[in-house]
Design an enzyme around this catalytic site. Structure first.
Site, PDB file in Angstrom:
ATOM      1  N   PRO A  10       0.677  -1.058   0.045  1.00  0.00           N
ATOM      2  CA  PRO A  10       0.140   0.086  -0.050  1.00  0.00           C
ATOM      3  C   PRO A  10       1.018   1.383  -0.181  1.00  0.00           C
ATOM      4  O   PRO A  10       1.926   1.171   0.479  1.00  0.00           O
ATOM      5  CB  PRO A  10      -0.840   0.058   1.480  1.00  0.00           C
ATOM      6  CG  PRO A  10      -0.231  -1.122   2.195  1.00  0.00           C
ATOM      7  CD  PRO A  10       0.550  -2.092   0.996  1.00  0.00           C
ATOM      8  N   ASN A  11       0.277   2.296  -0.681  1.00  0.00           N
ATOM      9  CA  ASN A  11       0.971   3.740  -0.956  1.00  0.00           C
ATOM     10  C   ASN A  11       2.049   3.558  -1.419  1.00  0.00           C
ATOM     11  O   ASN A  11       2.525   4.763  -1.857  1.00  0.00           O
ATOM     12  CB  ASN A  11       1.091   4.232   0.590  1.00  0.00           C
ATOM     13  CG  ASN A  11      -0.197   4.337   1.298  1.00  0.00           C
ATOM     14  OD1 ASN A  11      -1.111   4.783   0.503  1.00  0.00           O
ATOM     15  ND2 ASN A  11      -0.515   3.736   2.392  1.00  0.00           N
ATOM     16  N   ARG A  18       5.003  10.958  -2.278  1.00  0.00           N
ATOM     17  CA  ARG A  18       4.560  10.836  -0.869  1.00  0.00           C
ATOM     18  C   ARG A  18       5.704  11.141   0.012  1.00  0.00           C
ATOM     19  O   ARG A  18       6.854  10.320  -0.199  1.00  0.00           O
ATOM     20  CB  ARG A  18       4.231   9.215  -0.966  1.00  0.00           C
ATOM     21  CG  ARG A  18       3.932   8.720   0.208  1.00  0.00           C
ATOM     22  CD  ARG A  18       4.068   7.331   0.313  1.00  0.00           C
ATOM     23  NE  ARG A  18       3.708   6.658   1.683  1.00  0.00           N
ATOM     24  CZ  ARG A  18       4.137   5.441   2.072  1.00  0.00           C
ATOM     25  NH1 ARG A  18       4.552   4.518   1.341  1.00  0.00           N
ATOM     26  NH2 ARG A  18       3.793   5.089   3.260  1.00  0.00           N
ATOM     27  N   TYR A  23      10.812   9.331   1.951  1.00  0.00           N
ATOM     28  CA  TYR A  23      10.936   8.210   0.757  1.00  0.00           C
ATOM     29  C   TYR A  23      11.624   8.859  -0.654  1.00  0.00           C
ATOM     30  O   TYR A  23      11.852   7.881  -1.287  1.00  0.00           O
ATOM     31  CB  TYR A  23       9.354   7.691   0.293  1.00  0.00           C
ATOM     32  CG  TYR A  23       8.742   6.900   1.465  1.00  0.00           C
ATOM     33  CD1 TYR A  23       9.375   5.910   2.112  1.00  0.00           C
ATOM     34  CD2 TYR A  23       7.531   7.600   2.098  1.00  0.00           C
ATOM     35  CE1 TYR A  23       8.879   5.307   3.185  1.00  0.00           C
ATOM     36  CE2 TYR A  23       6.954   6.968   2.957  1.00  0.00           C
ATOM     37  CZ  TYR A  23       7.438   5.842   3.891  1.00  0.00           C
ATOM     38  OH  TYR A  23       7.020   5.235   4.919  1.00  0.00           O
ATOM     39  N   ASN A  74       8.160  -5.369  -0.360  1.00  0.00           N
ATOM     40  CA  ASN A  74       8.109  -4.462   0.458  1.00  0.00           C
ATOM     41  C   ASN A  74       6.654  -4.282   0.589  1.00  0.00           C
ATOM     42  O   ASN A  74       5.898  -3.384  -0.191  1.00  0.00           O
ATOM     43  CB  ASN A  74       8.570  -3.041  -0.306  1.00  0.00           C
ATOM     44  CG  ASN A  74       8.481  -1.627   0.830  1.00  0.00           C
ATOM     45  OD1 ASN A  74       7.824  -1.765   1.684  1.00  0.00           O
ATOM     46  ND2 ASN A  74       9.094  -0.941   0.247  1.00  0.00           N
ATOM     47  N   ALA A  77       2.915  -0.563   4.888  1.00  0.00           N
ATOM     48  CA  ALA A  77       2.511  -0.836   6.323  1.00  0.00           C
ATOM     49  C   ALA A  77       2.122  -1.844   6.853  1.00  0.00           C
ATOM     50  O   ALA A  77       2.187  -2.302   8.028  1.00  0.00           O
ATOM     51  CB  ALA A  77       1.322   0.447   6.559  1.00  0.00           C
ATOM     52  N   HIS A  80       3.965  -4.411   9.358  1.00  0.00           N
ATOM     53  CA  HIS A  80       4.056  -4.202  10.828  1.00  0.00           C
ATOM     54  C   HIS A  80       2.413  -4.620  11.266  1.00  0.00           C
ATOM     55  O   HIS A  80       2.543  -4.827  12.319  1.00  0.00           O
ATOM     56  CB  HIS A  80       3.935  -2.640  11.100  1.00  0.00           C
ATOM     57  CG  HIS A  80       5.133  -2.011  10.357  1.00  0.00           C
ATOM     58  ND1 HIS A  80       6.388  -2.301  10.328  1.00  0.00           N
ATOM     59  CD2 HIS A  80       5.025  -0.829   9.449  1.00  0.00           C
ATOM     60  CE1 HIS A  80       7.126  -1.434   9.559  1.00  0.00           C
ATOM     61  NE2 HIS A  80       6.169  -0.499   9.007  1.00  0.00           N
ATOM     62  N   GLU A  98      13.383  -8.832   1.890  1.00  0.00           N
ATOM     63  CA  GLU A  98      12.464  -8.049   2.388  1.00  0.00           C
ATOM     64  C   GLU A  98      13.167  -6.398   2.326  1.00  0.00           C
ATOM     65  O   GLU A  98      14.396  -6.284   2.747  1.00  0.00           O
ATOM     66  CB  GLU A  98      11.924  -8.014   3.694  1.00  0.00           C
ATOM     67  CG  GLU A  98      11.126  -6.909   4.279  1.00  0.00           C
ATOM     68  CD  GLU A  98      10.203  -7.332   5.688  1.00  0.00           C
ATOM     69  OE1 GLU A  98       9.929  -8.704   5.857  1.00  0.00           O
ATOM     70  OE2 GLU A  98      10.106  -6.645   6.616  1.00  0.00           O
ATOM     71  N   HIS A 100      12.947  -2.142   2.660  1.00  0.00           N
ATOM     72  CA  HIS A 100      12.183  -0.772   2.912  1.00  0.00           C
ATOM     73  C   HIS A 100      12.979   0.341   2.308  1.00  0.00           C
ATOM     74  O   HIS A 100      14.353   0.361   2.606  1.00  0.00           O
ATOM     75  CB  HIS A 100      12.059  -0.809   4.427  1.00  0.00           C
ATOM     76  CG  HIS A 100      11.242  -1.747   4.979  1.00  0.00           C
ATOM     77  ND1 HIS A 100       9.630  -1.873   4.792  1.00  0.00           N
ATOM     78  CD2 HIS A 100      11.524  -3.024   5.536  1.00  0.00           C
ATOM     79  CE1 HIS A 100       9.306  -3.083   4.868  1.00  0.00           C
ATOM     80  NE2 HIS A 100      10.258  -3.970   5.777  1.00  0.00           N
ATOM     81  N   LEU A 101      12.277   1.262   1.781  1.00  0.00           N
ATOM     82  CA  LEU A 101      12.933   2.414   1.359  1.00  0.00           C
ATOM     83  C   LEU A 101      13.830   3.200   2.595  1.00  0.00           C
ATOM     84  O   LEU A 101      14.930   3.573   2.454  1.00  0.00           O
ATOM     85  CB  LEU A 101      12.210   3.421   0.749  1.00  0.00           C
ATOM     86  CG  LEU A 101      11.582   2.706  -0.640  1.00  0.00           C
ATOM     87  CD1 LEU A 101      10.139   3.231  -0.661  1.00  0.00           C
ATOM     88  CD2 LEU A 101      12.428   3.266  -1.754  1.00  0.00           C
ATOM     89  N   SER A 102      12.972   3.334   3.598  1.00  0.00           N
ATOM     90  CA  SER A 102      13.375   4.056   4.729  1.00  0.00           C
ATOM     91  C   SER A 102      14.039   3.196   5.841  1.00  0.00           C
ATOM     92  O   SER A 102      13.704   1.739   5.954  1.00  0.00           O
ATOM     93  CB  SER A 102      12.372   4.957   5.414  1.00  0.00           C
ATOM     94  OG  SER A 102      11.153   3.789   5.816  1.00  0.00           O
ATOM     95  N   ARG A 107      12.688   5.390  12.742  1.00  0.00           N
ATOM     96  CA  ARG A 107      11.381   5.970  12.535  1.00  0.00           C
ATOM     97  C   ARG A 107      10.593   5.603  13.967  1.00  0.00           C
ATOM     98  O   ARG A 107      11.287   5.245  15.113  1.00  0.00           O
ATOM     99  CB  ARG A 107      10.695   5.390  11.514  1.00  0.00           C
ATOM    100  CG  ARG A 107      11.630   5.869  10.262  1.00  0.00           C
ATOM    101  CD  ARG A 107      10.728   5.686   9.044  1.00  0.00           C
ATOM    102  NE  ARG A 107       9.679   6.423   8.788  1.00  0.00           N
ATOM    103  CZ  ARG A 107       8.732   6.115   7.997  1.00  0.00           C
ATOM    104  NH1 ARG A 107       8.801   5.046   7.100  1.00  0.00           N
ATOM    105  NH2 ARG A 107       7.511   6.705   7.972  1.00  0.00           N
ATOM    106  N   ARG A 111       7.043   1.144  13.769  1.00  0.00           N
ATOM    107  CA  ARG A 111       7.583   0.399  12.509  1.00  0.00           C
ATOM    108  C   ARG A 111       8.725  -0.440  12.719  1.00  0.00           C
ATOM    109  O   ARG A 111       9.277  -0.944  11.795  1.00  0.00           O
ATOM    110  CB  ARG A 111       7.943   1.746  11.688  1.00  0.00           C
ATOM    111  CG  ARG A 111       6.717   2.441  11.176  1.00  0.00           C
ATOM    112  CD  ARG A 111       7.317   3.595  10.202  1.00  0.00           C
ATOM    113  NE  ARG A 111       6.400   4.671  10.264  1.00  0.00           N
ATOM    114  CZ  ARG A 111       5.267   4.686   9.200  1.00  0.00           C
ATOM    115  NH1 ARG A 111       5.163   3.852   8.509  1.00  0.00           N
ATOM    116  NH2 ARG A 111       4.444   5.802   9.253  1.00  0.00           N
TER     117      ARG A 111
END
Ligand code: DQA
Length: 146
Positions: A10-11, A18, A23, A74, A77, A80, A98, A100-102, A107, A111
């Site tokens: 999602p997103n 965004r 990101y 990825n 959300a 989590h 797996e 994740h960009l961040s 954070r 997360r």
């Protein structure tokens, strides 16, 4: 030829606009172009799938084994929150990296926990779009190790 599915949750369709401070400004199409370029060099076939819907992602995970040799994942959300996606990987074990960009550890605390991380071959986070390319290289190496 090795086949890899890149599954985004999602997103991630909104990458580029965004939360750019978190990101970056590359779009998902930019990420795809980057991955396709590296995949060409590695002689790997890639397919990109993105969905904002948990059930569609569950369907996609269930179908991975029939369509690819490995995956880059990825889940946004859902990483989590989704026991359903964890269960899908438990039901149909499949080699994935797996991404994740961040860097999730920089954070919010909620997360920091991933429901799928322990099922992955490994994780790459905090490198933005380049993380997908690193994941592709790592996945292809892991698959050839057997
Ligand atoms: C993300 C991190 C998640 O916490 C967030 O919900 C996302 C993107 C990342 O790539 O950094 O949607 O998976």
């Amino acid at each position: 030829m090795t086949r890899v599915i890149v599954l985004n949750g999602p997103n991630l369709n909104l990458l580029g606009t965004r939360e750019p401070a978190t990101y970056g400004t590359a779009t998902l199409a930019d990420v795809e172009a980057l991955v396709r370029q590296r995949a060409g060099g590695l002689g790997v076939e890639v397919e990109f799938i993105q969905s904002n819907h948990e059930g569609e992602l569950v369907d996609a995970v269930q179908q991975l084994a029939a369509r690819a040799d490995g995956a880059i994942v990825n889940l946004g959300a859902y990483t989590h929150t989704s026991l359903a996606l964890r269960d899908a990987f438990l039901a149909v074990p499949f080699p994935f990296v797996e991404v994740h960009l961040s860097n999730l550890h920089r954070r919010e605390v909620e997360r920091r926990h991933s429901l799928t991380a322990d099922l992955a071959i490994g994780l790459i986070m905090g490198f933005g779009p380049r993380g997908y390319v690193l994941a592709l290289e790592a996945l292809v190496a892991a698959l050839s190790d057997g």
